[in-house]
Design an enzyme around this catalytic site. Structure first.
Site, mmCIF file in Angstrom:
data_model
loop_
_atom_site.group_PDB
_atom_site.id
_atom_site.type_symbol
_atom_site.label_atom_id
_atom_site.label_comp_id
_atom_site.label_asym_id
_atom_site.label_seq_id
_atom_site.Cartn_x
_atom_site.Cartn_y
_atom_site.Cartn_z
ATOM 1 N N ASP A 35 0.891 -1.113 0.128
ATOM 2 C CA ASP A 35 -0.018 -0.052 0.110
ATOM 3 C C ASP A 35 1.089 1.408 0.061
ATOM 4 O OD1 ASP A 35 -2.230 -1.672 0.168
ATOM 5 O OD2 ASP A 35 -2.038 -1.747 2.355
ATOM 6 N N LYS A 83 2.080 2.023 -5.024
ATOM 7 C CA LYS A 83 2.898 1.671 -6.480
ATOM 8 C C LYS A 83 1.892 1.755 -7.710
ATOM 9 C CE LYS A 83 3.174 -2.527 -4.451
ATOM 10 N NZ LYS A 83 2.734 -2.111 -3.157
ATOM 11 N N GLY A 117 -4.237 -4.697 -4.217
ATOM 12 C CA GLY A 117 -5.244 -3.456 -4.524
ATOM 13 C C GLY A 117 -4.476 -2.365 -5.121
ATOM 14 N N HIS A 118 -4.381 -2.116 -6.536
ATOM 15 C CA HIS A 118 -3.742 -0.915 -6.810
ATOM 16 C C HIS A 118 -4.920 0.190 -7.322
ATOM 17 C CE1 HIS A 118 0.071 -3.550 -7.768
ATOM 18 N NE2 HIS A 118 -0.192 -3.341 -6.610
ATOM 19 N N GLN A 135 1.929 -6.159 -3.036
ATOM 20 C CA GLN A 135 2.434 -6.014 -1.703
ATOM 21 C C GLN A 135 3.632 -5.318 -1.859
ATOM 22 O OE1 GLN A 135 1.539 -9.600 -2.917
ATOM 23 N NE2 GLN A 135 -0.354 -8.793 -2.743
ATOM 24 N N ALA A 184 -7.669 -1.371 -0.048
ATOM 25 C CA ALA A 184 -8.252 -1.320 -1.305
ATOM 26 C C ALA A 184 -8.821 -2.603 -1.666
ATOM 27 C CB ALA A 184 -7.228 -0.703 -2.479
HETATM 28 P P1 IMP Z 1 -2.913 -12.853 1.770
HETATM 29 O O1 IMP Z 1 -1.621 -12.191 0.951
HETATM 30 O O2 IMP Z 1 -4.258 -12.637 1.514
HETATM 31 O O3 IMP Z 1 -2.275 -14.380 2.081
HETATM 32 O O4 IMP Z 1 -2.297 -11.919 3.145
HETATM 33 C C1 IMP Z 1 -1.145 -12.139 4.001
HETATM 34 C C2 IMP Z 1 -0.879 -10.746 4.589
HETATM 35 O O5 IMP Z 1 -0.566 -10.041 3.666
HETATM 36 C C3 IMP Z 1 -1.915 -10.285 5.351
HETATM 37 O O6 IMP Z 1 -1.357 -9.579 6.450
HETATM 38 C C4 IMP Z 1 -2.417 -9.129 4.434
HETATM 39 O O7 IMP Z 1 -3.347 -7.986 4.933
HETATM 40 C C5 IMP Z 1 -1.591 -8.664 3.756
HETATM 41 N N1 IMP Z 1 -1.566 -8.330 2.121
HETATM 42 C C6 IMP Z 1 -1.935 -9.068 1.012
HETATM 43 N N2 IMP Z 1 -1.959 -8.238 0.127
HETATM 44 C C7 IMP Z 1 -1.803 -7.012 0.365
HETATM 45 C C8 IMP Z 1 -1.658 -5.737 -0.328
HETATM 46 O O8 IMP Z 1 -1.856 -5.601 -1.570
HETATM 47 N N3 IMP Z 1 -1.536 -4.558 0.610
HETATM 48 C C9 IMP Z 1 -1.295 -4.848 1.834
HETATM 49 N N4 IMP Z 1 -1.416 -5.902 2.505
HETATM 50 C C10 IMP Z 1 -1.641 -7.206 1.948
#
Ligand code: IMP
Length: 431
Positions: free
Chosen positions: A13, A16, A40-41, A223, A298
């Site tokens: 977040d 990007k 979520g971009h 991420q 997002a």
């Molecule tokens: P997962 O990727 O759904 O397995 O989640 C694992 C961890 O990564 C959790 O803490 C999510 O909140 C975090 N996470 C996954 N995708 C994002 C993202 O796009 N932005 C921020 N955190 C993310």
């Protein structure tokens, strides 16, 4: 010919989406190399607000081709929905979006298993997005995964599906009988197969051909480094490798073909989900940053945890990614905050740590050691030149550069592309 990786150097977040959109018009190709529809971009384009989850942000640049690389986990239903969302907003996707046949698919049972693991974990839950990301990557490395090429071939797909259903049946009981779960997986199969077929390609070969034709390729991470399965706050991480090193594994680019690495970093820190966050602000200031920065996930809409800039974590991320450049985002959110604090080290027991620890207990116990700087006042949004920024804002920016060990190539002061200060640097992908 040139290649650029845009990588998050905090907990995701970082903004990007905007940076990729800003640079994407120069790219012939934009490639996603890891993650799935957990991302979520957010991009503002043509006065419209887009949130992309799986499709590279480059899709909003009409002349750019996009690839979902083999390192991504693809939920065919989610991809179908996202294509329809874009087409309804007159974004031309067909013929521009390509999906590697070696990417793994996320099926209904992965989503169920993700929810199950989270619900059963009690205090140890990760706070995942519940999109099935972890279980799909577990199947991949456990050699039970189903790749796009397998999904498209019913005579390969059906036996693989049965094997997976049989193996996972005892865990899946809560979600219904085996035949109900099979129906969930298969209900849109013929339509999704028809939808996917024309998008599918040999990803690594496509990347190779683009390189041979001296095309410009931008690799877009999802991420951030602190959520990387190897370099992040394990086990509170996602299940893939957002770091720049993940580009080669997740797309097929040869390691000696990677030219530039641009890290994206927010002027403060946020994190969604559980896990260590040494500089978290659990007080009214954290609440104010969340409100001013509109810090809500997002993808899931969850409130993001907010805190001070953590130079220990970012310095480690800058090194791991080899960032030659950084883009600083959301500096405007800090307007009126005084004093500003930056974590420059941690204290664990009676030890002072200058490097981010790998040990999970140390991560959980790390107390930040702060340096304070005076805040800046007045609105900085709309400023176009670095020299216009208040002296205290410039001092903050320069101190961050010193502490993390890489220069800023741009500073973002708002969501639209116009709200960006381009710094005088040698960064070759000038916006
Ligand atoms: P997962 O990727 O759904 O397995 O989640 C694992 C961890 O990564 C959790 O803490 C999510 O909140 C975090 N996470 C996954 N995708 C994002 C993202 O796009 N932005 C921020 N955190 C993310």
């Amino acid at each position: 010919m040139s290649t650029l990786v845009v990588v998050g150097v905090q907990w995701g977040d970082e903004g990007k989406g905007k940076i990729v959109h800003l640079l994407g018009h120069q790219a012939d190709w934009v490639v996603r190399y890891q993650g799935g529809n957990n991302a979520g971009h957010t991009v503002i384009f043509d006065n419209k607000h887009f949130v992309l989850h799986l499709i590279p942000s480059g899709i909003l640049q009409p002349g750019t081709q996009c690839l979902i690389g083999n390192g991504v986990v693809v939920d065919p239903e989610a991809l179908h929905e996202e294509v329809r969302f874009l087409e309804k907003r007159n974004v031309h996707v067909r013929g521009r979006l390509h999906v590697s046949d070696a990417a793994h698919v996320i099926l209904a049972y992965h989503r169920y298993l993700d929810c199950l693991r989270e619900d059963r974990a009690g205090g140890g839950k990760i706070g995942t997005t519940r999109r099935g990301i972890g279980p799909a990557y577990s199947d991949k490395v456990g050699r039970n995964g189903i790749r796009i090429a397998d999904y498209l071939n019913p005579s390969v797909f059906r036996p693989l599906l049965e094997r997976n259903l049989r193996e996972k049946a005892p865990l899946l009981k809560r979600f219904g009988s085996l035949s109900k779960i099979r129906r969930d997986v298969l209900k849109s199969y013929p339509a999704l197969k028809r939808f996917l077929q024309p998008l599918v390609t040999d990803g690594p070969h496509l990347v190779y051909r683009a390189m041979e034709k001296r095309k410009k390729i931008l690799f877009e991470s999802a991420q951030g480094t602190m959520l990387d399965v190897d370099f992040g706050t394990y086990p509170y991480v996602t299940s893939s490798n957002p770091v720049a090193g993940g580009v080669c594994i997740g797309s097929g680019l040869a390691p000696n073909r990677l030219d530039e690495v641009l890290g994206v970093v927010k002027a403060y820190t946020t994190r969604v989900g559980e896990g260590p966050f040494p500089t978290e602000l659990k007080d009214s200031l954290g609440e104010a940053l969340r409100r001013r920065g509109m810090e809500y996930g997002a993808t899931t809409g969850r409130p993001r945890r907010c805190g001070w800039f953590d130079a220990v974590a970012v310095r480690s991320a800058v090194r791991i990614n080899g960032c030659q450049w950084l883009a600083l985002t959301k500096l405007d959110v800090l307007e009126g905050t005084h004093p500003l604090r930056i974590a420059v080290a941690y204290r664990v027991g009676n030890k002072r740590l200058k490097e981010f620890p790998n040990d999970r207990q140390m991560q959980a116990e790390a107390e930040p050691v702060y340096e304070e700087m005076p805040g800046f006042h007045g609105s900085i949004r709309g400023m176009k030149r670095y020299a216009q920024l208040p002296a205290n804002a410039r001092a903050y920016v320069r101190r961050l550069e010193q502490l993390v060990g890489a220069p800023f190539a741009m500073i973002s002061l708002g969501r639209s592309r116009e709200e960006t200060i381009i710094l005088d640097s040698k960064f070759p992908w000038k916006p």
